[in-house]
Write an enzyme that holds these catalytic residues in place. Structure first.
Site, PDB file in Angstrom:
ATOM      1  N   GLN A 231      89.867  76.938  -0.825  1.00  0.00           N
ATOM      2  CA  GLN A 231      90.549  76.464   0.292  1.00  0.00           C
ATOM      3  C   GLN A 231      91.639  75.383  -0.139  1.00  0.00           C
ATOM      4  OE1 GLN A 231      90.469  77.600   3.528  1.00  0.00           O
ATOM      5  NE2 GLN A 231      91.812  76.237   4.336  1.00  0.00           N
TER       6      GLN A 231
ATOM      7  N   ASP B 176      92.537  85.921  -1.584  1.00  0.00           N
ATOM      8  CA  ASP B 176      93.746  85.509  -0.952  1.00  0.00           C
ATOM      9  C   ASP B 176      95.371  85.866  -1.604  1.00  0.00           C
ATOM     10  OD1 ASP B 176      93.835  83.139   0.950  1.00  0.00           O
ATOM     11  OD2 ASP B 176      93.015  81.756  -0.643  1.00  0.00           O
TER      12      ASP B 176
ATOM     13  N   LYS C 237      86.118  81.045   9.022  1.00  0.00           N
ATOM     14  CA  LYS C 237      86.309  81.982   8.046  1.00  0.00           C
ATOM     15  C   LYS C 237      84.754  82.465   7.989  1.00  0.00           C
ATOM     16  CE  LYS C 237      90.219  80.748   5.616  1.00  0.00           C
ATOM     17  NZ  LYS C 237      90.872  79.733   4.531  1.00  0.00           N
TER      18      LYS C 237
HETATM   19  N1  GUN Z   1      94.875  76.616   3.525  1.00  0.00           N
HETATM   20  C1  GUN Z   1      95.604  76.906   4.749  1.00  0.00           C
HETATM   21  N2  GUN Z   1      95.820  78.421   4.740  1.00  0.00           N
HETATM   22  C2  GUN Z   1      94.914  78.697   3.388  1.00  0.00           C
HETATM   23  C3  GUN Z   1      94.870  80.315   3.202  1.00  0.00           C
HETATM   24  O1  GUN Z   1      95.404  81.110   3.616  1.00  0.00           O
HETATM   25  N3  GUN Z   1      94.096  80.147   1.872  1.00  0.00           N
HETATM   26  C4  GUN Z   1      93.723  79.087   1.410  1.00  0.00           C
HETATM   27  N4  GUN Z   1      92.963  79.240   0.450  1.00  0.00           N
HETATM   28  N5  GUN Z   1      94.066  77.933   1.737  1.00  0.00           N
HETATM   29  C5  GUN Z   1      94.637  77.613   2.977  1.00  0.00           C
END
Ligand code: GUN
Length: 292
Positions: free
Chosen positions: A97, A120, A53
């Site tokens: 996350q 998100d 990311k």
């Molecule tokens: N963990 C796995 N996929 C995601 C996601 O799309 N967003 C977040 N915040 N955590 C994740």
């Protein structure tokens, strides 16, 4: 044989358009969108996601901040960091996350994020806005899945869509997006009777159950478009492999188009996160989002 839906290429193209929008915001409006990602603990898969990311955020020209906190971080300290980011005018997107360590209440943390910075799309305010047809920040994997379906099929209006899985992260929001596209939407799940019979009605199948290779080719209507959201790690012939929720070998013989795993929906998720960050930044600044 089904046409392969190349999510990797589509995501690369989308990132190029996002980079163009970021450049326009810098030159015309004098600001740079910024995304903060918070990782608590040492989960190896999460570390890889977070690093990717950050890398892609920088590649499109945006500001990126990574906050890596030890697994022992208290809920109060995490909430304090979220509050600080909520108040930081240079930060337009906040992503915490998941999964979080067990001693932290994830729902409490997610609802502490300013909905305007909730890239998100997990905050109940954004979930509620999506389900009532209002402007919202929408979860990235659902957005990416629907982008690929539209890219493949054109207009989705009137299609029979079957979503397999009812998670808050994928199943429910993807169903809402398809409803907004005027599909007739069925959400199937583990208690659905005659799942193959339900799936066989679908012009568009979105598989998001997290069960390796569950959907078989003979469940599909011939020519159906299949978007496979699953990313499952399995071992076959002594080798580690990534497979989707669809049995690719049998599905590709019946489907009209199908996403591979890897290289289908996966690469779309981060591209949509960057897309959401630009959208959030423009909304916070009160300017129109450039075309992307
Ligand atoms: N963990 C796995 N996929 C995601 C996601 O799309 N967003 C977040 N915040 N955590 C994740």
């Amino acid at each position: 044989m089904a046409k392969l839906i190349d999510g990797k290429a589509f995501a690369k193209d989308l990132r190029g358009r996002i980079a163009g929008a970021v450049q326009e915001l810098k030159t015309k409006h004098g600001f740079t969108p910024g995304l903060a990602v918070v990782l608590v603990g040492e989960d190896p898969a999460s570390r890889v996601y977070v690093a990717n990311k950050a890398k892609q955020t920088v590649e499109v020209g945006m500001n990126s901040w990574e906050h890596r906190l030890p697994a022992s971080t208290s809920e109060a300290d995490l909430l304090a960091l979220v509050e600080k980011l909520n108040r930081d005018p240079a930060c337009h997107g906040i992503l915490v996350q998941l999964p979080l360590p067990k001693h932290i209440d994830s729902a409490k943390v997610l609802s502490a994020i300013d909905p305007a910075k909730d890239v998100d799309g997990f905050h109940v305010v954004n979930v509620g806005r999506l389900s009532t047809g209002q402007e919202a920040l929408v979860a990235c994997t659902p957005v990416g899945s629907v982008m690929l379906a539209k890219h493949t099929l054109g207009k989705l209006e009137g299609l029979e869509a079957v979503v397999i899985g009812r998670s808050n992260i994928v199943g429910k929001p993807v169903a809402q997006l398809l409803l907004a596209e005027n599909c007739t939407v069925t959400i199937a799940h583990s208690k659905t009777r005659d799942l193959p019979g339900v799936v066989r009605r679908a012009d568009l199948v979105i598989a998001a159950v997290g069960r390796p290779e569950m959907v078989k080719g003979d469940w599909l209507k011939p020519g159906a478009c299949v978007i496979d959201v699953g990313i499952n790690r399995i071992e076959r012939d002594g080798k580690a492999r990534l497979v989707g929720d669809c049995d690719f070998a049998s599905c590709e013989k019946v489907a009209g188009a199908i996403t591979p795993v890897p290289g289908g929906v996966g690469p779309m998720t981060i591209a949509c996160l960057l897309h959401n960050t630009v959208k959030a930044a423009c909304a916070i600044k009160g300017i129109a989002t450039p075309a992307m």
